[in-house]
Design a protein around this motif. Structure first.
Motif, PDB file in Angstrom:
ATOM      1  N   VAL A 165       0.839  -1.210   0.000  1.00  0.00           N
ATOM      2  CA  VAL A 165       0.000   0.000   0.000  1.00  0.00           C
ATOM      3  C   VAL A 165       0.866   1.250   0.000  1.00  0.00           C
ATOM      4  CG1 VAL A 165      -1.590   1.354   1.414  1.00  0.00           C
ATOM      5  CG2 VAL A 165      -2.009  -1.076   1.054  1.00  0.00           C
ATOM      6  N   SER A 166       1.913   1.244   0.803  1.00  0.00           N
ATOM      7  CA  SER A 166       2.808   2.399   0.865  1.00  0.00           C
ATOM      8  C   SER A 166       3.509   2.627  -0.471  1.00  0.00           C
ATOM      9  CB  SER A 166       3.838   2.202   1.981  1.00  0.00           C
ATOM     10  OG  SER A 166       4.689   3.327   2.075  1.00  0.00           O
ATOM     11  N   ALA A 167       4.017   1.547  -1.074  1.00  0.00           N
ATOM     12  CA  ALA A 167       4.708   1.674  -2.363  1.00  0.00           C
ATOM     13  C   ALA A 167       3.749   2.106  -3.468  1.00  0.00           C
ATOM     14  CB  ALA A 167       5.379   0.357  -2.726  1.00  0.00           C
ATOM     15  N   GLY A 168       2.542   1.516  -3.473  1.00  0.00           N
ATOM     16  CA  GLY A 168       1.558   1.895  -4.481  1.00  0.00           C
ATOM     17  C   GLY A 168       1.145   3.348  -4.356  1.00  0.00           C
ATOM     18  N   GLY A 169       0.935   3.806  -3.135  1.00  0.00           N
ATOM     19  CA  GLY A 169       0.579   5.205  -2.919  1.00  0.00           C
ATOM     20  C   GLY A 169       1.687   6.151  -3.364  1.00  0.00           C
ATOM     21  N   ALA A 170       2.943   5.770  -3.079  1.00  0.00           N
ATOM     22  CA  ALA A 170       4.073   6.604  -3.502  1.00  0.00           C
ATOM     23  C   ALA A 170       4.162   6.674  -5.022  1.00  0.00           C
ATOM     24  CB  ALA A 170       5.371   6.047  -2.916  1.00  0.00           C
ATOM     25  N   TRP A 171       3.949   5.521  -5.686  1.00  0.00           N
ATOM     26  CA  TRP A 171       3.992   5.509  -7.162  1.00  0.00           C
ATOM     27  C   TRP A 171       2.880   6.372  -7.749  1.00  0.00           C
ATOM     28  CZ3 TRP A 171       0.325   3.791 -10.692  1.00  0.00           C
ATOM     29  CH2 TRP A 171       0.763   3.724 -12.028  1.00  0.00           C
ATOM     30  N   TRP A 172       1.669   6.250  -7.189  1.00  0.00           N
ATOM     31  CA  TRP A 172       0.529   7.019  -7.713  1.00  0.00           C
ATOM     32  C   TRP A 172       0.734   8.514  -7.494  1.00  0.00           C
ATOM     33  CZ3 TRP A 172      -2.821   6.207 -11.212  1.00  0.00           C
ATOM     34  CH2 TRP A 172      -3.996   6.953 -11.285  1.00  0.00           C
ATOM     35  N   PHE A 173       1.272   8.878  -6.319  1.00  0.00           N
ATOM     36  CA  PHE A 173       1.571  10.286  -6.051  1.00  0.00           C
ATOM     37  C   PHE A 173       2.581  10.823  -7.061  1.00  0.00           C
ATOM     38  CE2 PHE A 173       4.742  13.175  -4.270  1.00  0.00           C
ATOM     39  CZ  PHE A 173       3.950  14.289  -4.004  1.00  0.00           C
ATOM     40  N   SER A 174       3.675  10.076  -7.260  1.00  0.00           N
ATOM     41  CA  SER A 174       4.717  10.515  -8.189  1.00  0.00           C
ATOM     42  C   SER A 174       4.181  10.654  -9.604  1.00  0.00           C
ATOM     43  CB  SER A 174       5.890   9.528  -8.154  1.00  0.00           C
ATOM     44  OG  SER A 174       6.870   9.868  -9.116  1.00  0.00           O
ATOM     45  N   ARG A 175       3.376   9.693 -10.046  1.00  0.00           N
ATOM     46  CA  ARG A 175       2.846   9.708 -11.408  1.00  0.00           C
ATOM     47  C   ARG A 175       1.925  10.895 -11.643  1.00  0.00           C
ATOM     48  NH1 ARG A 175       1.368   6.716 -15.878  1.00  0.00           N
ATOM     49  NH2 ARG A 175      -0.817   6.900 -16.538  1.00  0.00           N
ATOM     50  N   ARG A 176       0.927  11.079 -10.781  1.00  0.00           N
ATOM     51  CA  ARG A 176      -0.041  12.147 -10.977  1.00  0.00           C
ATOM     52  C   ARG A 176       0.595  13.531 -10.776  1.00  0.00           C
ATOM     53  NH1 ARG A 176      -3.308  10.434 -14.574  1.00  0.00           N
ATOM     54  NH2 ARG A 176      -5.209   9.419 -13.874  1.00  0.00           N
ATOM     55  N   PHE A 177       1.492  13.669  -9.817  1.00  0.00           N
ATOM     56  CA  PHE A 177       2.141  14.960  -9.600  1.00  0.00           C
ATOM     57  C   PHE A 177       3.009  15.323 -10.800  1.00  0.00           C
ATOM     58  CE2 PHE A 177       5.387  17.830  -7.971  1.00  0.00           C
ATOM     59  CZ  PHE A 177       4.614  18.737  -7.252  1.00  0.00           C
ATOM     60  N   SER A 178       3.742  14.336 -11.330  1.00  0.00           N
ATOM     61  CA  SER A 178       4.585  14.577 -12.511  1.00  0.00           C
ATOM     62  C   SER A 178       3.736  14.958 -13.720  1.00  0.00           C
ATOM     63  CB  SER A 178       5.409  13.325 -12.819  1.00  0.00           C
ATOM     64  OG  SER A 178       6.128  13.476 -14.017  1.00  0.00           O
ATOM     65  N   GLN A 179       2.590  14.288 -13.912  1.00  0.00           N
ATOM     66  CA  GLN A 179       1.717  14.620 -15.037  1.00  0.00           C
ATOM     67  C   GLN A 179       1.185  16.044 -14.916  1.00  0.00           C
ATOM     68  OE1 GLN A 179      -1.088  11.323 -14.818  1.00  0.00           O
ATOM     69  NE2 GLN A 179      -0.182  10.393 -16.642  1.00  0.00           N
ATOM     70  N   ALA A 180       0.795  16.428 -13.709  1.00  0.00           N
ATOM     71  CA  ALA A 180       0.296  17.790 -13.507  1.00  0.00           C
ATOM     72  C   ALA A 180       1.369  18.814 -13.845  1.00  0.00           C
ATOM     73  CB  ALA A 180      -0.178  17.958 -12.061  1.00  0.00           C
ATOM     74  N   ARG A 181       2.613  18.557 -13.448  1.00  0.00           N
ATOM     75  CA  ARG A 181       3.702  19.497 -13.735  1.00  0.00           C
ATOM     76  C   ARG A 181       3.980  19.564 -15.233  1.00  0.00           C
ATOM     77  NH1 ARG A 181       3.555  23.161 -10.763  1.00  0.00           N
ATOM     78  NH2 ARG A 181       5.286  23.867 -12.058  1.00  0.00           N
ATOM     79  N   HIS A 182       3.909  18.426 -15.936  1.00  0.00           N
ATOM     80  CA  HIS A 182       4.103  18.443 -17.386  1.00  0.00           C
ATOM     81  C   HIS A 182       3.054  19.319 -18.066  1.00  0.00           C
ATOM     82  CE1 HIS A 182       6.873  14.862 -17.330  1.00  0.00           C
ATOM     83  NE2 HIS A 182       7.355  15.517 -18.351  1.00  0.00           N
ATOM     84  N   ALA A 207       6.328  24.188 -32.642  1.00  0.00           N
ATOM     85  CA  ALA A 207       7.643  23.567 -32.810  1.00  0.00           C
ATOM     86  C   ALA A 207       7.505  22.056 -32.774  1.00  0.00           C
ATOM     87  CB  ALA A 207       8.579  24.032 -31.709  1.00  0.00           C
ATOM     88  N   GLN A 208       8.436  21.365 -33.395  1.00  0.00           N
ATOM     89  CA  GLN A 208       8.418  19.909 -33.389  1.00  0.00           C
ATOM     90  C   GLN A 208       8.784  19.392 -31.998  1.00  0.00           C
ATOM     91  OE1 GLN A 208       7.654  18.323 -36.775  1.00  0.00           O
ATOM     92  NE2 GLN A 208       6.909  20.408 -36.487  1.00  0.00           N
ATOM     93  N   GLY A 209       8.065  18.383 -31.544  1.00  0.00           N
ATOM     94  CA  GLY A 209       8.344  17.818 -30.230  1.00  0.00           C
ATOM     95  C   GLY A 209       7.108  17.795 -29.355  1.00  0.00           C
ATOM     96  N   TYR A 210       7.309  17.949 -28.055  1.00  0.00           N
ATOM     97  CA  TYR A 210       6.222  17.814 -27.083  1.00  0.00           C
ATOM     98  C   TYR A 210       5.443  19.123 -26.999  1.00  0.00           C
ATOM     99  CZ  TYR A 210       3.908  16.012 -22.905  1.00  0.00           C
ATOM    100  OH  TYR A 210       2.985  15.558 -22.003  1.00  0.00           O
ATOM    101  N   VAL A 211       4.142  19.087 -27.324  1.00  0.00           N
ATOM    102  CA  VAL A 211       3.326  20.303 -27.363  1.00  0.00           C
ATOM    103  C   VAL A 211       1.929  20.005 -26.821  1.00  0.00           C
ATOM    104  CG1 VAL A 211       4.536  21.216 -29.397  1.00  0.00           C
ATOM    105  CG2 VAL A 211       2.457  19.862 -29.698  1.00  0.00           C
TER     106      VAL A 211
END
Length: 298
Positions: free
Chosen positions: A16-33, A46-50
């Motif tokens: 549960v602890s590892a899963g919660g940490a992974w989910w936090f990292s994933r969603r927080f990183s997506q929000a920042r992107h 421009a060509q690339g990530y847009v």
């Protein structure tokens, strides 16, 4: 609690602890992107990530039909579930699921872009859920009084769709071809032409084996390379005169690829709430792990 029970509980708390940490990292990183990627216009991107904002239009491939409702749409995703019960255990088991892979056409005020939805996290505006007695429903979802008084609940159907005219927020890997936007890598282009010619080695010998001995010597091979270089330049010139075509697809790196009828602000808000939920799970799992280890130390 016996040793086996303690080990099982400890494993669950760590998971549960590892899963919660992974989910936090994933969603927080997506929000920042999403926040860090500026909104672009299709014509000048421009060509690339847009990321783009636009409106879905009918594509040249024509409309699709939803597999459960037969409703006309541009994209669909469906799921059929069966209600199962065993003792006190009741759940919905997925029997079938799938999504369409046809290209989507997104238009903004400057141009249009084709989107390959494969691998995307799609968040459509239209979502229908209903129940029935047959594995495959007969037509559209029940509505009104028919749905209220229906007792046929063995199967549950879910169909999500994107339709022409709906707004769409899209973030992914952007590539353009034609319109003179692509530079020429002469070495790579020449190699591609030579590989193509080698596929018909007999034809290659017929064109460049001046001695007729079934081999290409150094002088003849130089002529092959020169001809391939000229052919590559000619192909690039012809391609550059074609109208520009824009495509959006899944990034090669671990960056979000999202197609959503909701805008960036709403998505970021949802991702931050989900990241907070992941952090709470991680904390709860860590506290449970510490408590279980503390019990075992006495």
């Amino acid at each position: 609690m016996d040793i086996q029970g303690q080990v099982f509980a400890l494993a669950c708390s760590v998971a549960v602890s590892a899963g919660g940490a992974w989910w936090f990292s994933r969603r927080f990183s997506q929000a920042r992107h999403l926040l860090d990627t500026p909104t672009s216009k299709i014509r000048s991107a421009a060509q690339g990530y847009v990321e783009f904002y636009g409106v879905l239009h009918d594509s040249a491939e024509g409309a699709l039909l939803g597999p459960l409702t037969n409703a006309s749409c541009l994209w669909w995703r469906y799921k059929i579930e069966e209600y199962t019960s065993s003792g006190n255990k009741r759940s919905w088991r997925t029997l079938e699921s799938g999504s369409s892979e046809a290209l989507l056409q997104l238009n903004d005020s400057t141009g249009s872009c084709l989107i390959d939805p494969r691998g995307a996290e799609v968040r459509p505006l239209t979502r229908e859920v209903w129940k029935g007695s047959l594995r495959h429903p007969l037509g559209a979802a029940k509505t009104g009084w028919r749905a209220l008084f229906s007792n046929d609940e063995r199967y549950r159907y879910t169909e999500e769709r994107l339709h022409a005219g709906q707004p769409l927020y899209a973030i992914g890997d952007f590539r353009s071809s034609g319109g003179g936007r692509q530079g020429l890598d002469i070495a790579s282009a020449q190699g591609a032409v030579i590989r193509e010619w080698k596929g018909d080695f007999g034809g290659l010998l017929q064109r460049f084996d001046s001695e007729g001995n079934g081999q290409l010597d150094e002088r003849e091979w130089q002529r092959v390379q020169l001809a391939a270089s000229l052919e590559a330049e000619d192909r690039h010139r012809r391609q550059s005169t074609q109208p520009a075509q824009h495509h959006l697809g899944k990034p090669r790196e671990a960056q979000p690829f999202i197609l959503s009828c909701a805008g960036e602000d709403e998505l970021v808000r949802q991702f931050y709430w989900q990241a907070a939920g992941g952090a709470l799970l991680c904390l709860a799992g860590a506290l449970a792990t510490a408590w279980l280890l503390g019990i075992n130390s006495f």
